[in-house]
Design a protein around this motif. Structure first.
Motif, PDB file in Angstrom:
ATOM      1  N   LEU A 115      -0.326  -5.587  61.135  1.00 38.73           N
ATOM      2  CA  LEU A 115       0.567  -4.610  60.523  1.00 38.73           C
ATOM      3  C   LEU A 115       0.639  -3.361  61.404  1.00 38.73           C
ATOM      4  CD1 LEU A 115      -0.707  -4.969  56.844  1.00 38.73           C
ATOM      5  CD2 LEU A 115       1.266  -6.086  57.881  1.00 38.73           C
ATOM      6  N   SER A 116       1.336  -2.326  60.905  1.00 38.96           N
ATOM      7  CA  SER A 116       1.528  -1.106  61.690  1.00 38.96           C
ATOM      8  C   SER A 116       0.297  -0.208  61.560  1.00 38.96           C
ATOM      9  CB  SER A 116       2.762  -0.353  61.194  1.00 38.96           C
ATOM     10  OG  SER A 116       2.855   0.918  61.809  1.00 38.96           O
ATOM     11  N   PRO A 117      -0.479  -0.018  62.636  1.00 38.56           N
ATOM     12  CA  PRO A 117      -1.663   0.855  62.544  1.00 38.56           C
ATOM     13  C   PRO A 117      -1.288   2.313  62.285  1.00 38.56           C
ATOM     14  CG  PRO A 117      -1.747  -0.559  64.506  1.00 38.56           C
ATOM     15  CD  PRO A 117      -0.366  -0.652  63.955  1.00 38.56           C
ATOM     16  N   LYS A 118      -0.170   2.783  62.846  1.00 34.56           N
ATOM     17  CA  LYS A 118       0.220   4.183  62.680  1.00 34.56           C
ATOM     18  C   LYS A 118       0.538   4.489  61.222  1.00 34.56           C
ATOM     19  CE  LYS A 118       1.983   4.885  67.366  1.00 34.56           C
ATOM     20  NZ  LYS A 118       3.148   5.277  68.183  1.00 34.56           N
ATOM     21  N   LEU A 119       1.288   3.575  60.572  1.00 32.57           N
ATOM     22  CA  LEU A 119       1.640   3.802  59.169  1.00 32.57           C
ATOM     23  C   LEU A 119       0.395   3.749  58.287  1.00 32.57           C
ATOM     24  CD1 LEU A 119       4.178   4.260  57.446  1.00 32.57           C
ATOM     25  CD2 LEU A 119       4.225   1.801  56.998  1.00 32.57           C
ATOM     26  N   ALA A 120      -0.506   2.802  58.555  1.00 29.21           N
ATOM     27  CA  ALA A 120      -1.734   2.687  57.775  1.00 29.21           C
ATOM     28  C   ALA A 120      -2.619   3.912  57.970  1.00 29.21           C
ATOM     29  CB  ALA A 120      -2.482   1.415  58.174  1.00 29.21           C
ATOM     30  N   LYS A 121      -2.711   4.413  59.202  1.00 33.50           N
ATOM     31  CA  LYS A 121      -3.518   5.600  59.476  1.00 33.50           C
ATOM     32  C   LYS A 121      -2.940   6.818  58.754  1.00 33.50           C
ATOM     33  CE  LYS A 121      -5.126   6.130  63.638  1.00 33.50           C
ATOM     34  NZ  LYS A 121      -5.230   6.433  65.094  1.00 33.50           N
ATOM     35  N   ARG A 122      -1.619   6.929  58.727  1.00 34.51           N
ATOM     36  CA  ARG A 122      -0.956   8.046  58.037  1.00 34.51           C
ATOM     37  C   ARG A 122      -1.275   8.014  56.545  1.00 34.51           C
ATOM     38  NH1 ARG A 122       3.684  10.340  60.371  1.00 34.51           N
ATOM     39  NH2 ARG A 122       4.738  11.883  59.071  1.00 34.51           N
ATOM     40  N   ALA A 123      -1.170   6.828  55.943  1.00 34.02           N
ATOM     41  CA  ALA A 123      -1.460   6.699  54.513  1.00 34.02           C
ATOM     42  C   ALA A 123      -2.935   6.971  54.229  1.00 34.02           C
ATOM     43  CB  ALA A 123      -1.070   5.300  54.042  1.00 34.02           C
ATOM     44  N   GLY A 124      -3.831   6.511  55.111  1.00 32.94           N
ATOM     45  CA  GLY A 124      -5.256   6.749  54.906  1.00 32.94           C
ATOM     46  C   GLY A 124      -5.612   8.224  54.964  1.00 32.94           C
ATOM     47  N   LEU A 125      -4.991   8.968  55.873  1.00 39.49           N
ATOM     48  CA  LEU A 125      -5.276  10.399  55.975  1.00 39.49           C
ATOM     49  C   LEU A 125      -4.787  11.165  54.745  1.00 39.49           C
ATOM     50  CD1 LEU A 125      -6.258  12.827  57.676  1.00 39.49           C
ATOM     51  CD2 LEU A 125      -3.955  12.952  58.630  1.00 39.49           C
TER      52      LEU A 125
END
Length: 520
Positions: free
Chosen positions: A356-366
């Motif tokens: 999946l998209s790591p950037k989108l997942a990182k944004r949601a996690g932050l």
């Protein structure tokens, strides 16, 4: 063409008359007149010769033109005749094709009629045989009812009930096998992904309290901080909203407040006042206000530095400020910004492992816990408030859903939502991350045992291994072996749906039969 000759002769005569007139007008001598006549005759003769030549040329041109026009006309007539012949040939060919199709169609109609007649005869035979078969079946059913002493409906009900019981038993067994197999495979793959994600993420263990200790160079400064009749310490408490505890602890003052941001403002303000040496109410208010503004700037800098380090772009400036404020918040003793950074990194790693998209997942996690640092008090939970803030500042719908659904308060609509939920649990459940209040722990253990004892046939229930395993002892006379499997499955499902707990809980049902005799 004759008119052309006459015109030429006329012109020559006119020229002759003019010459003759000139001679008559000039001298009017006979000699000149004779010469003029001779010259005029020559001119007339030449004119007649030239006229004859022109006449022949014109006749020749007219004949050539006639021949050319006739040839073109003949060619055009031949072309028209050829087209007419081709058209007639095409028409004849079409007539032949149509006649052939008509013949084939007539033949097909006759064949269809023959097939239809055959089918009708076969249908009649089938209907006749069906009628005979129904009669034989009714006779067979009557004989069976007479032999069995049961009606067909009673036999059907007994068979359905028997099949139903057998199907339930087999379905439960099959369901258990499927669940075990799915757990085996899913746990293996999930364990692999989670372990890889955790191993690739280096996290700090941070525990914060609701107090901050401010160290002093000497105890003499305590008197300056307290002031005459305690006016300085009251001014500090009023300006910062923090309680200052001055006790017998050497060279230390305790700052107490539930809000880490207020404690930080009070600590920095005290540090500046002590360094400056001028401690009085007006100076205190000035320093506190200046510190508050600088801390706001520091909050924005912390947020900007965080998003830059994580490689997150295009975040609204208000969300950046909220991220910076998380540095001064804690959840269950865990620093909120450190927790959010850890969740963001684990989300990115897990999303990359899943394609999946790591950037989108990182944004949601932050951003998943931004609802814990609101500017205003609200009745919404932090997950729903965070989703509302993210939507307000134009975040991706997947990020909004992940924020609102990470505590199951919204329906998960995107793949990254369960990833954020899992990573939040991983960050909070790791050793040293959070502290659990003893009363909450004891309450959870009690609820776990009470839930199991409520089932019929359960004699005792013990929660062991800090609530990670539930052992259920059942009465052998009331619960069979097959019921034990069913009971274990039902208790596990009920715990999963009704309770909140870290990690996983193993449910073990114990059934034993003891026979005791005494030899005398």
């Amino acid at each position: 063409m004759d008119s052309t000759v006459y015109i030429i002769i006329g012109i020559a005569a006119l020229a002759l008359g003019i010459i003759a007139g000139k001679f008559i007008f000039a001298k009017n001598t006979k000699k000149q007149v004779d010469e003029a006549q001779i010259q005029a005759q020559k001119i007339v003769a030449e004119a007649e010769i030239k006229a004859e030549t022109i006449k022949k040329e014109k006749n020749l041109e007219a004949k050539e033109k006639f021949v050319q026009l006739k040839a073109e006309h003949d060619k055009e007539v031949l072309e028209r005749n050829r087209k007419i012949i081709e058209s007639e040939n095409r028409t004849k060919q079409k007539e032949i094709t149509i006649n052939q199709k008509e013949s084939a169609l007539d033949k097909q109609i006759k064949d269809n009629e023959t097939i239809k007649e055959n089918l009708n005869r076969q249908i009649e035979v089938v209907n006749h045989k069906r009628t005979e078969l129904e009669k034989h079946q009714e006779e067979h059913i009557r004989r069976l009812e007479k032999i069995a002493g049961l009606t067909a409906e009673e036999a059907k009900n007994q068979l359905v009930e028997s099949l139903k019981n057998e199907a339930q038993t087999r379905a439960l067994s099959l369901q258990q096998e499927i669940i075990e197999d799915a757990k085996l495979k899913a746990n293996k793959e999930a364990r692999k992904i989670i372990i890889q994600s955790i191993q690739r993420t280096a996290a700090e263990q941070t525990i914060e309290n609701t107090v901050t200790v401010f160290n002093l160079e000497s105890d003499e400064i305590k008197g300056q901080i307290i002031g005459r009749e305690g006016r300085n310490i009251r001014a500090i408490e009023a300006a910062t909203g923090v309680d200052l505890i001055v006790d017998d602890t050497p060279e230390a003052i305790i700052l107490s407040s539930f809000d880490p941001l207020r404690r930080e403002i009070a600590r920095l303000s005290l540090q500046r006042l002590v360094a400056d040496g001028r401690i009085h109410p007006a100076r205190i208010e000035e320093v506190v206000e200046k510190t508050r503004k600088q801390l706001e700037e520091q909050v924005v800098e912390i947020g900007e530095r965080t998003v830059i380090e994580l490689g997150i772009h295009g975040l609204h400036k208000e969300l950046v400020r909220i991220v910076g404020k998380m540095r001064f918040r804690s959840s269950y003793g865990q620093n909120l910004l450190m927790h959010s950074r850890e969740v963001a990194n684990i989300c990115a790693t897990m999303a990359a492992e899943l394609g999946l998209s790591p950037k989108l997942a990182k944004r949601a996690g932050l951003l998943h816990d931004i609802g814990k640092v609101p500017d205003e008090e609200t009745e919404l939970s932090h997950a729903l408030l965070g989703a509302k803030l993210a939507e307000k500042y134009g975040e991706n719908p997947a990020v909004i859903n992940a924020i609102g659904a990470h505590h199951d308060e919204m329906e998960m609509q995107y793949v990254i939502s369960p990833i954020v939920q899992a990573c939040d649990a991983i960050s909070g459940a790791r050793p040293g991350a959070r502290r659990e209040i003893m009363q909450q722990y004891l309450q959870r253990i009690k609820e776990l045992e009470t839930l199991a004892v409520a089932y019929p046939g359960v004699e005792k229930a013990y929660a062991i291994q800090a609530g990670r395993e539930l052992r259920v002892i059942v009465e052998a006379d009331k619960v069979t072996d097959s019921d034990s499997d069913k009971l274990s499955f039902e208790i596990a499902q009920k715990i999963q749906t009704e309770m909140t707990y870290p990690g996983q809980i193993k449910v073990t049902v114990i059934r034993e039969k003891r026979a005791v005799n005494i030899a005398r």
